[in-house]
Scaffold this motif. Structure first.
Motif: not given
Length: 642
Positions: A230-235, A267-270, A277-279
């Motif tokens: 996963n790609v996410h938001g973090y401090q 974005p996840y898969g196709d 989700n973004v990964n």
């Protein structure tokens, strides 16, 4: 409702499987030739109005229209669209619904048709995958229909081939609440399509992508390099390599990858659909792995190339996944690109190794300003062999006086100038990405008088033909009497008097041109702080500087004891006539003036004397970010400069 291609099925499972295989083969052929319409030449479009087409669409449902336009697989959903193209005077465009939703496919050549995610009567509605989930996927043919009315989030359509086994079926009315649908809008008379999105050119490099909603950085979870992580938001933390994103060019847009990975943000898969989700995943040279940057206030909208209606979005707290979502215009969809490099290193210059307690200690430095939007000074005093911090001053400009915020005593000192990028906080607040200069050490000794206080001369800059005021003051010590010689450049200045004298008695005598003798005393009072304002007329014809020297000849403290004071001086900047705030001298105050003042404050812009005077909005004799803010407020009518 997903299209399943097939015709003349009798319920035989074996026949269904055979037709399913034939369907897949047919779609593969269609995908390969999507750039070729069934009719190769457009005819001139008619002047159909929205009212005309709505009537035509509803008539198809009223009559139970069931025509196999292309002569293949019965009346499929796309047959209604073929008939619609021809009704409007255009060649029909063949392919799957997934293809209709992608790029410019489905838009007649040379027309003013356009695509977006907002329904309107007369538009073609496209589900590029599953009609119920709204997922974009190449594994489904998708579904299409025609919109005849819209009420809020409810879309009223006419569609064909709606019943299993989906081998053709008549036109029927439908009520839809579409998820992730795309709309193709004809150019009806009197309608104007929205302007095309203008995408920005990004300099390839390594960046922190900082979300404007909460200041969080786009982050590869735990900086672990494996497919679908996963790609996410973090401090934001400039030491976190999982937040350093490498942006490189792609065939259509840009690729984004974490610094320590070759896998791309996607974005996840196709599944290029709303809320996906973004990964990260291996680079497979697919447009779902490419991104386009649209400049907006405060940063960029980052749009997925395969479906530019979907934008990188981060409105979740720490560890919440980043997703793609339709344009909403909120700050959670705006990303600032902060170069992942430390600011350039300042070099302290122009300082002495030894000062007296009566001297003004100013700070200057060299620096190219790279990745720097603020400079700060940090001062330490040596106590029992250890340097302890005694001052931290943010947002300083060249020539900053340490005396304005700290009273020096005899001792050893150490100074650092800091170049800071305030767009990126380190860890959990309070610290910026910054670079320290080498420490500059100096000593402060008592002045010859043994007195820790000193006279100070402060003033503002002046324009040719204007007036200049110099304020004379003293800290700590109270004076009951003061005599001094005032020496000034008589070719540029004319002494015109005093005002606001603290003392009860005043005597002013002109000794020679350019030299005034002044005497002040009080019989029963003593004063500290501002003592008197000295007034001059600027008679210089050109821009430049003018020096004023105040040389004390006698001073008495509150006990009527004679004490010694060191001389003080002031250098006034004389500029041509200017309007306060009009830094670029174009006759008006605008945001450009505020930008020039800000760049000057951080050392990125050199100013002429006139520009300096115009930029000094608070008239404190230096250019800081406060001046830039005042000019910006004046530009938008929230402040009056005078």
């Amino acid at each position: 409702m997903v299209e399943k291609k097939g015709k003349n099925q009798k319920g035989s499972l074996k026949m269904k499987e055979l037709l399913k295989k034939l369907t897949s083969a047919f779609l593969a052929v269609v995908i390969a030739v999507t750039s070729l319409p069934f009719v190769t030449a457009n005819v001139e479009a008619t002047d159909r109005t929205v009212s005309d087409v709505v009537s035509w669409i509803k008539a198809r449902a009223d009559e139970g229209w069931n025509v196999d336009v292309d002569g293949a697989y019965g009346c499929q959903c796309v047959d209604l669209i073929y008939a619609y193209y021809e009704y409007l005077g255009y060649a029909r465009c063949g392919g799957s619904a997934y293809q209709y939703a992608y790029g410019s496919f489905g838009i007649p050549s040379g027309s003013g048709w356009y695509k977006d995610t907002t329904p309107s009567p007369g538009a073609i509605i496209v589900w590029p995958g599953n009609v119920w989930t709204g997922q974009w996927t190449t594994s489904d043919a998708g579904h299409v229909g025609l919109v005849y009315a819209v009420e809020g989030s409810t879309v009223y359509t006419v569609e064909t081939n709606l019943s299993a086994p989906y081998n053709g079926g008549p036109a029927r009315y439908c009520t839809r609440y579409p998820q992730n649908a795309i709309y193709i809008h004809p150019d009806f008379p009197g309608t104007t399509p929205p302007p095309p999105i203008k995408y920005s050119t990004i300099t390839p490099g390594t960046y922190f992508l900082i979300n404007k909603y909460d200041g969080k950085a786009l982050t590869l979870a735990n900086n672990e390099d494996w497919n679908t992580n996963n790609v996410h938001g973090y401090q934001a933390s400039w030491t976190n390599r999982g937040q350093q994103m490498v942006i490189t060019e792609a065939p259509d847009g840009y690729k984004i990858r974490p610094l320590d990975s070759t896998r791309l943000v996607q974005p996840y898969g196709d599944h290029v659909f709303e809320g996906a989700n973004v990964n990260i995943y291996d680079d497979v040279n697919d447009s779902s792995q490419w991104w386009k940057f649209e400049k907006t206030d405060g940063g960029y909208f980052i749009r997925n190339t395969q479906n530019t209606n979907l934008i990188l979005t981060n409105s979740f707290p720490n560890d919440g996944n980043t997703v793609i979502w339709s344009y909403a215009g909120g700050s959670d969809q705006i990303w600032e690109l902060v170069p992942a490099q430390l600011p350039s290193k300042p070099v302290v210059k122009g300082m002495k190794s030894t000062y007296t307690t009566s001297e003004n200690i100013t700070v200057q430095w060299d620096g190219d300003g790279y990745n720097t939007n603020m400079y700060a000074a940090i001062l330490f005093k040596k106590v029992n062999g250890t340097y302890n911090q005694v001052l931290l001053k943010n947002d300083i400009s060249q020539g900053y006086s340490l005396n304005s915020d700290y009273t020096f005593e005899e001792g050893e000192y150490k100074l650092n100038v800091i170049g800071a990028n305030t767009n990126l906080l380190i860890e959990y607040g309070g610290y910026y990405m910054n670079t320290f200069s080498d420490a500059f050490t100096f000593s402060v000794k008592k002045s010859s008088s043994g007195n820790a206080s000193a006279l100070k001369a402060t003033g503002t800059n002046a324009a040719v033909g204007g007036n200049l005021t110099i304020s004379l003051s003293i800290d700590k010590t109270k004076l009951s009497g003061l005599d001094f010689d005032l020496i000034y450049d008589s070719s540029k200045l004319k002494f015109i008097g005093t005002s606001n004298a603290a003392f009860e008695n005043e005597q002013i005598n002109e000794i020679t041109t350019g030299k005034i003798k002044a005497a002040y005393y009080s019989s029963d009072s003593a004063y500290t702080g501002k003592l008197v304002d000295l007034k001059f007329e600027v008679i210089a014809k050109n821009e430049g500087t003018a020096d004023i020297m105040i040389n004390p000849t006698m001073a008495m403290n509150e006990n009527n004891t004679v004490i010694e004071l060191n001389p003080t001086s002031y250098t006034a900047i004389i500029s041509s006539s200017f309007m306060l705030g009009d830094v670029d001298n174009d006759g008006k105050i605008s945001s450009r003036d505020a930008r020039l003042a800000h760049r000057a404050a951080v050392g990125l812009e050199g100013l002429t004397p006139a520009q300096f005077s115009a930029a000094d909005a608070d008239k404190d004799g230096r250019i800081t970010s406060r001046d830039a803010r005042l000019i910006h407020r004046a530009a938008v009518g929230l402040e009056k400069l005078s």
